[in-house]
Scaffold this active site. Sequence first.
Site, PDB file in Angstrom:
ATOM      1  N   GLU A  14     -19.575  -4.748  10.205  1.00  0.00           N
ATOM      2  CA  GLU A  14     -20.470  -3.931  11.010  1.00  0.00           C
ATOM      3  C   GLU A  14     -21.589  -4.744  11.653  1.00  0.00           C
ATOM      4  O   GLU A  14     -21.977  -4.476  12.808  1.00  0.00           O
ATOM      5  CB  GLU A  14     -21.067  -2.813  10.148  1.00  0.00           C
ATOM      6  CG  GLU A  14     -20.065  -1.765   9.691  1.00  0.00           C
ATOM      7  CD  GLU A  14     -19.325  -2.163   8.414  1.00  0.00           C
ATOM      8  OE1 GLU A  14     -18.485  -1.379   7.953  1.00  0.00           O
ATOM      9  OE2 GLU A  14     -19.600  -3.268   7.878  1.00  0.00           O
TER      10      GLU A  14
ATOM     11  N   LYS B 278       0.842  -1.186   0.000  1.00  0.00           N
ATOM     12  CA  LYS B 278       0.000   0.000   0.000  1.00  0.00           C
ATOM     13  C   LYS B 278       0.887   1.249   0.000  1.00  0.00           C
ATOM     14  O   LYS B 278       1.812   1.364   0.802  1.00  0.00           O
ATOM     15  CB  LYS B 278      -0.917  -0.014   1.231  1.00  0.00           C
ATOM     16  CG  LYS B 278      -2.118   0.908   1.127  1.00  0.00           C
ATOM     17  CD  LYS B 278      -3.106   0.644   2.252  1.00  0.00           C
ATOM     18  CE  LYS B 278      -4.337   1.525   2.107  1.00  0.00           C
ATOM     19  NZ  LYS B 278      -5.310   1.311   3.193  1.00  0.00           N
TER      20      LYS B 278
ATOM     21  N   ARG C 244     -25.387  -0.896   7.271  1.00  0.00           N
ATOM     22  CA  ARG C 244     -25.225  -2.318   6.955  1.00  0.00           C
ATOM     23  C   ARG C 244     -25.689  -3.213   8.107  1.00  0.00           C
ATOM     24  O   ARG C 244     -25.891  -4.409   7.923  1.00  0.00           O
ATOM     25  CB  ARG C 244     -23.749  -2.613   6.659  1.00  0.00           C
ATOM     26  CG  ARG C 244     -23.245  -1.918   5.415  1.00  0.00           C
ATOM     27  CD  ARG C 244     -21.816  -2.257   5.097  1.00  0.00           C
ATOM     28  NE  ARG C 244     -21.644  -2.351   3.650  1.00  0.00           N
ATOM     29  CZ  ARG C 244     -20.690  -3.032   3.050  1.00  0.00           C
ATOM     30  NH1 ARG C 244     -19.806  -3.697   3.759  1.00  0.00           N
ATOM     31  NH2 ARG C 244     -20.599  -3.063   1.727  1.00  0.00           N
TER      32      ARG C 244
END
Length: 633
Positions: free
Chosen positions: A375, A288, A403
């Site tokens: 979540e 990354k 969600r």
Amino acid sequence: MTDALMNTTILSRIRKPGDVKALSVAELEVLAQELRDVIIGQVAGHGGHLAPSLGVIELTLALFRAFDLEEDKLIWDVGHQAYAHKLLTGRVEQFHTLRQKGGLSGFPRPAENPYDHFGVGHSSTSISAALGMAVARDLKGLDHEVIAVIGDGSLTAGLAFEGLNQAGDLGRKMVVVLNDNEMSISKNVGALSRFLSRKMTTPFLQRLKSDVEDLLATIPKIGDDLAGYAKRYGDSVKSFFTPGILFEAFHFTYVGPIDGHNTAQMIKVFEEIRQIDKPVLVHVMTTKGKGYEPAESDPTHFHGVGEFVPETGLARKFSGLGLPSYTSVFGSTLCDLAGRDKTIVAITAAMPEGTGTECFRKNYPERFVDVGICEQHAVTFAAGLATQGYKPAVAIYSTFLQRAYDQIVHDVCLQNLNVNFFLDRGGLVGEDGATHHGAFDFSYLRHIPNLVIMAPKDEAEMARMMVTAFAHEGPCAMRYPRGTGVGASVSPDPQPIPLGQGELMRDGTHAVVITLGSRVYPAVEAAMQLEEDGLEVAVFNTRFVKPLPREQLLDLAARFETILLVEENALAGGFGSAVIELLVDEGVLSGKQIRRIGIPDEFVEHGTQKELRAMLGIDAEGMKQALRAMCAK
């Protein structure tokens, strides 16, 4: 057009994916650096998702080279790593408008470009969407490829595994590229992350395989047979030491792990797997922030970053700033309260830095839980804690808590458990746009029984509401905006607010503005400016969406015929609707002139918070105009 783009020799010639297929590997390496320079330059000047996009540049080029993206479908998960994809699909000249009002979205968006095959902004949707496209392809009798690119962080969500399970069962031809950088936004957590980290280099695996075969061959009588067996099933050794065994269990052909920055190797692998007529998972290892040292060193900070100096990576300094963000006030207050109450447990979903809970993690690690991008699990996990006498603080962005709606209803509110939801980024978030605006939380929460809903006007009221939440027996939700506070001093000993008690910010005679949260101070500003025109406007801060300050609202309804209801939430089923329902039920609506302003029944695109609030008329100027028009009647 940025200076970096003007200096490109190859990128400026790319107009469509087919242009990439004509390039040599050497030219692709030059193009990779040009893409990095343009992306760094753009994000440095306007902010955006830097580290994710830098990490997949070679992967993007390999996909564009190996597949025919004029016909094949490429679906990016989350989409914050798709900046190179945008540049390679005819959006070079518009790239300087990225994440600006009226400009390019920061995420893939089908309405923006035909090569954006699926709109994304939340994670873990790519495999399910790709499978749907693969089934549709087969029903139509077509033969193009469908490729989903998903990060290892996104793979922790249940939806991703539901997609894998169905895809393996159906056996449709499709490709899943697992972009493994051991990061989501923050460092990945959980057993799956540790399993994916069981990576061994090919030379080591080859030596291990050879050593095992040689050892078996030395066993008297049966050695040769065992060695032959080992050769025939040698891949099982590799599977034992790599994640292949997991994906093979889902009936995927597993390939990898391979170097996600070796363009030539990836092209070869992608070209070869096109011959496989079943689900394939290619495990690609990336870094990354690749190619930009500040982002490689601190990928969490550069995941989503504001303006910075590209030469150093240091944030640009802006005058007039210095006030703490609501996120940081929440984090510090939560730490203070946890120091006094050992039953408080902080829970976040892969975003300790983004939700301000990093302080809690450092100070109370035994009471901090990062569940990953899960979540739904976070909410039910919190419910389990609450049944045992703990007070969970579930810190999740408003848009992501959507969600877990079913879990909020059934696992928390139905059982009336002491779970406290702290919804960061409530309201308009700005440049991330429609997928990230916290536009619906009042609407999707206020109809749930047992749930208290609050929104603070400033930092001091936020601290008091947090105390209120932890003192309350039952579930609570507090939403607060992205950005800095107003400079209100937080008491070292904040006191709870009685449920359903609002406050009159200023009195008046001609009209009243009823609002809460981020719109309170703009309403006061509008009222003060209208005073110069001879209009005396009262401003009432309800503090609560539920329970509403019933008696206070009825008193205001008795005093004022002109009422302006303001919220930074969807008008449909929101705060204004709740107030009107109360007035209707009490039979006091007759003869009133009432207007609601908020977020209309449409998805709001990206732009700065200031621009979007002005566009919707929920800033001080918009309230002034509305009040003038109402009072003129």
